[in-house]
Design a protein around this motif. Sequence first.
Motif, PDB file in Angstrom:
ATOM      1  N   GLU A  12       0.829  -1.208   0.000  1.00 49.45           N
ATOM      2  CA  GLU A  12       0.000   0.000   0.000  1.00 49.45           C
ATOM      3  C   GLU A  12       0.861   1.255   0.000  1.00 49.45           C
ATOM      4  O   GLU A  12       0.555   2.242  -0.670  1.00 49.45           O
ATOM      5  N   SER A  13       1.956   1.208   0.768  1.00 48.31           N
ATOM      6  CA  SER A  13       2.860   2.353   0.818  1.00 48.31           C
ATOM      7  C   SER A  13       3.498   2.592  -0.544  1.00 48.31           C
ATOM      8  O   SER A  13       3.621   3.733  -1.006  1.00 48.31           O
ATOM      9  N   LYS A  15       2.231   1.764  -3.487  1.00 46.67           N
ATOM     10  CA  LYS A  15       1.202   2.282  -4.381  1.00 46.67           C
ATOM     11  C   LYS A  15       1.017   3.780  -4.185  1.00 46.67           C
ATOM     12  O   LYS A  15       0.854   4.533  -5.146  1.00 46.67           O
ATOM     13  N   HIS A  16       1.048   4.216  -2.930  1.00 44.53           N
ATOM     14  CA  HIS A  16       0.873   5.638  -2.639  1.00 44.53           C
ATOM     15  C   HIS A  16       2.028   6.449  -3.212  1.00 44.53           C
ATOM     16  O   HIS A  16       1.819   7.534  -3.799  1.00 44.53           O
ATOM     17  N   LYS A  19       1.648   6.675  -6.985  1.00 42.61           N
ATOM     18  CA  LYS A  19       0.544   7.566  -7.368  1.00 42.61           C
ATOM     19  C   LYS A  19       0.961   9.027  -7.213  1.00 42.61           C
ATOM     20  O   LYS A  19       0.670   9.860  -8.070  1.00 42.61           O
ATOM     21  N   ALA A  20       1.663   9.332  -6.113  1.00 44.80           N
ATOM     22  CA  ALA A  20       2.130  10.699  -5.898  1.00 44.80           C
ATOM     23  C   ALA A  20       3.100  11.125  -6.999  1.00 44.80           C
ATOM     24  O   ALA A  20       3.068  12.267  -7.469  1.00 44.80           O
TER      25      ALA A  20
END
Length: 408
Positions: A12-13, A15-16, A19-20
Motif C-alpha cells: 500500500e505504501s 502504491k501511494h 501515485k504521488a
Amino acid sequence: MERKRWREESHESSKHIMKAAAVKASVGVVSIVTHDVPEEMCQNFRGYCKMLPSKEVILFGCGMIVECLISSSNRSSSRRRSRSRKYVCKVLAPASLFQRPNHVNLNTIKIHVFSLTGVLYKPKLLGCDFHYNLAVVAFKSKSPLPTVTFKGIDDVLSIHPTAQNSSFHSDLFKILPGTPMISLSRDYFPPYTLESSTGIFSSTCPDTFGCNELYEIKDSTYDGYDGGAVLNCFGDIIGIIFNTSSFLPSNIVTRWWEHFKSTGGFRHPFLGFKIANLHDADLDFLAQFVTKFPHISAAVMVTKVEEGSPASRSGLQIRDVIVKVDGKLVKSKLKFFETIWEKDEKSVEFNVLRVTNGEEWNVSLVVEEASPDKFHQWLNPGWRRIWDSNERWDNEGNSIVAWLRAYI
C-alpha cells in the motif's frame, strides 16, 4: 500473520508513492490525435489507429509540453497587452502520428491536442524526425500551461561487486536493473483520464525498432499510448515510452530537443554497429574478460556490426569491448551515445579490447549521418520520409513551412 500484514502495508505504501509520482508529472502530459488518415494505413500500422463511428480513421498518442513562452507580439508592459496576452506552447509527440503515404503533404494534417482540463488546441507541425520517432507541434494558449522537466539517468553499472555503483551526479537519477518505474499517458477521449502502470527497469531491450538507444520496462501492464512519460518514484520524467514497454531515455530526448531548438534540424549519428552495456554480457564472457582486463569495471560491448559499414571496414567485431571514445571513458550505453552525439560528421578514435586474444588497440571511424534507409524501423518502410532541415519557423510558431520530401 505479521509477515503477511507487513507485506500488505508495504504494498500500500508503494502504491501511494507511485501515485504521488504520477500526479507530479501528469500536468504536462497531453493527448494528441491526428486526422486525415487514409484507410489503407489501418493494415499493419505500427501504432494506435482507430476508425470512428463517422468512418473517419484517426491516429492517437500522447505528448508532453516542453515549452510555454509569452508570444513575442505580446511582450509589452501595457495593461491592454496584458489582457490579450497569449502563450506559445510546444509539445513533444511521436512522429509516427504523422506517418502518411509519401504523396501526402504533412502540413495539411489536422491535429488536435487535449490538455489536462480537456481544452482543445489545434497546433501546427514544426518538425518531424522519423529516425528517433519524435515530432514537435506548437499552439497558442490564452493562459500559461504547465511544462514537463526531464531528468537524465545514470546507467553505469560495474561488473566488479566491490566497485562503487552509486551515482556521484546529483543532476542524474541512478538507475539499476530492477529499479521501479512508472508509465503514464492520457486518454484522447473525454474525460481525458490518466493511464498509469508500474514496472521495473531492464537494461536490455528487444531490437524491435532497430533503435539501440532504447531501454525496456519489464513486468508492466501498461496499456497506454506512444509518447507517454516514463517516471521514477520521485515523479521525475526520465524517458518517453513507445510500444508499451520500450522507452527512449531523457538523456537522448533532451539532446534531440536542444539541437532542434537551436538549428531547426535533426542529428542522426551512424557508425554501423550496435552496443550493449558490458554487464549485460553472459557470465562466461565476463569471466574471461575480468581475467584478461582486471582493471576495467564498466564499458560497452559490440553486439552487431553491419556489413559494408565503416565499422565492418575497420575490422570491428562482435564482442569487442569499447572502453574510450577520443580518450574519454564510456562506461555505459548512454555515456557512449552522449559522446557520439557531438561528433556528427567527425572522425573519432575508439579504444578497443578483444577478449579472444587479449589485444588492445585504437580504431578511427567517421560518425556519419544516417541515410533514410538506415533510419530506425518505427514506421512502415513504404511510408518512411525525411524532414527537410533547410526549413525554419519563427518564434511564435507562425508562417510555418513544414515541407517533407519523400524518400524513394
